[in-house]
Design an enzyme around this catalytic site. Sequence first.
Site, PDB file in Angstrom:
ATOM      1  N   HIS A 159      40.436  49.182  34.954  1.00  0.00           N
ATOM      2  CA  HIS A 159      41.310  50.301  34.601  1.00  0.00           C
ATOM      3  C   HIS A 159      40.561  51.575  34.252  1.00  0.00           C
ATOM      4  O   HIS A 159      41.119  52.464  33.610  1.00  0.00           O
ATOM      5  CB  HIS A 159      42.208  49.914  33.415  1.00  0.00           C
TER       6      HIS A 159
ATOM      7  N   GLU B  28      52.916  49.646  44.914  1.00  0.00           N
ATOM      8  CA  GLU B  28      52.078  50.787  45.293  1.00  0.00           C
ATOM      9  C   GLU B  28      52.051  51.045  46.791  1.00  0.00           C
ATOM     10  O   GLU B  28      51.970  52.190  47.234  1.00  0.00           O
ATOM     11  CB  GLU B  28      50.646  50.600  44.780  1.00  0.00           C
TER      12      GLU B  28
END
Lengths: 319, 323
Positions: free
Chosen positions: B129, B60
């Site tokens: 999440h 990322e």
Amino acid sequence: MDKSTLLEWYRQMVLIRRFEQKSAELYQLGKIGGFLHLYIGQEAIAVGSIAARQAGDHVITAYRDHGHALAVGSETKYVMAEMLGKSTGVSQGKGGSMHLADVSRNFWGGHAVVGAHLSLAAGLGLSEQYKGTDNAVLCYFGDGATNIGYFHESLNLSGVWDLPVLWICENNQYGMGTAVDRASAVSAIMQKATAYGMDGKQVDGMNVFKVYEAVGEALQAIRDGKGPQFLEMITYRYEGHSMGDPLRYRTKDEVEKWREDDAIGILERHILENKVAGKDALDAIDKAVEQELETAVQFAEESPLPAAAELFTDIYVDL
Amino acid sequence: MARITMRQAITDALREEMLRDENVFIMGEEVGVWGGTYAVTRGFYDEFGPRRVRDTPISEMVIGGAAVGAAMNGLRPVAEFMTINFAFVAFDAIVNHAAKLRYMFGGQMKIPLVFRAPGGGGRQLGATHSHTPDVIFAHFPGLKVVSPATPYDAKGLMKTAIRSDDPVLFIEHATLYQIRGEVPTEEYTVPIGVSDVKREGSDVTIVAYAQGLQVALEAAAELAQEGIEAEVVDLRTLRPLDMGPVVASFKKTFKAVVVEEGHRSYGIGAEVAARLQEEAFDYLDAPIKRVAQLEVPLPYSRELEQSALINKDRVIAAVKEIL
Ligand SMILES: Cc1ncc(C[n+]2csc(CCOP(=O)(O)OP(=O)(O)O)c2C)c(N)n1
Ligand SMILES: [Mg+2]
């Protein structure tokens, strides 16, 4: 190497060193604020490597960036004006010492979050590859930066995508006060490149000839389609990490030992011993540099501060 | 007009922009061969090839940073974070670099990129999440933050985001991919930074966006059956925030409820309430209510998770408290 090239390298290295010494003075006087990281000792790396680039190649580095700015040819007065936070500065007074950039010369900064700009370099490399040019990116970073995730992700991506990036680690033996072997599981930083498909190479970073040669070869390898390359420049910073460093982590003897192999000294001896030019020619360069610096400081001091309205400009292109 | 899903609307916008501009390309985890974790870029790899649809490693930090680097040298990356939860790993690239470089270097560079990030809770994915951290990103000047609630807006805003010379974080609520709506077949765009009245009414103003808008519209429909007419304003963009339609509505209704899926503390509701009292103090008839996620990490168990999230009943209750 012809005479004019060698004298130009000498001029750039002396300019960088004197610029740094001048900056330290101005910092003590309170005219430069924030953090100030001096490049003294490492001049051969910026000068020798940038001399080896082609016009379209990009340069990006960390916060120890004055040397790179001057080596790409940014005018001394605009760089000095940035140090003083003036509107005439290369970054219009909004960046400061750590955030010099000169996009007109493909110099993309000056970045102060350790390691972050390696990811930007990967993107710059991608942009050139995407456009189908043979331009490359020279990305400089410290030994300490090789311990952050950005380093590993960026090198890996460059390997996976074959990005035209030359990774240049300026191993000056310390990240702030932490010696390389206290922070990195391998003390030969070049070994880290192996994990990402590159044959890292160590280079004497005090010797401008060796830097120039190694960078020239590495850039050629990139242009020959051999993928990203990695060089570890062995060097030393003579001054503290930044102003006000207590320097408790190394001895005076150690510093003295490194100074014997001084980057400017090596070039100067080469010029004199090979009779490329005489002492008088070098003295004349020293004097011209003094003059240039004096003019730059005066320009910076006399330049206006950014206007109040500048506070709100350039946050967005469109709003 | 065609009735399509929000997923299709975003797919169409991306595809049309890639066809229009050679400098637009996609990068991210599983965007290519897989076809996108949420199937938004399905078929793109075959159509555009690996040069323009780039599968990245699970990295990322460099997805964020390389998008910035490519953008500053003239490309228009659409970089995808598999979900916004993983954008936290790239927080530095987003807020320290994408959002700041132009300013910090005195306007020398443009950063024309889009970060796409599916987000939101309600899918039993557990605490790491299920974030709706939109407001955190909207905190930073230099970044534009967009989060559409309808297929029409999603397509029009995505096109504008890709054409924008500034960095845009485009947040797609994952529970909205399946909703359907009318979308013109001809070319159109929706401007960034313009709020939109999605339902007219005169009794109370409900301010919402993204999944919160769908909840607000459900609540408004039920309130209407009881004779309460809510005006529903969709923010669509969180930064720059367009308070115009919100203030105009409030000056008509004198009451407001702000609905958001993120946590209540320091949230969109707090911001909108503060601005309403600054900009329309004399029109304030009742406390401005906030309906938001309870102050807990989202749990897995379905009922428990739902109990922490916003729903139409909580919006209706908030409206009734101030009427
Ligand atoms: C992400 C991050 N962590 C910590 C710092 C603070 N910091 C600034 S410079 C530095 C040392 C970096 O050392 P190195 O990469 O070797 O570069 P050098 O200063 O020696 O040129 C540290 C820890 C920072 N700027 N960014
Ligand atoms: Mg170091």
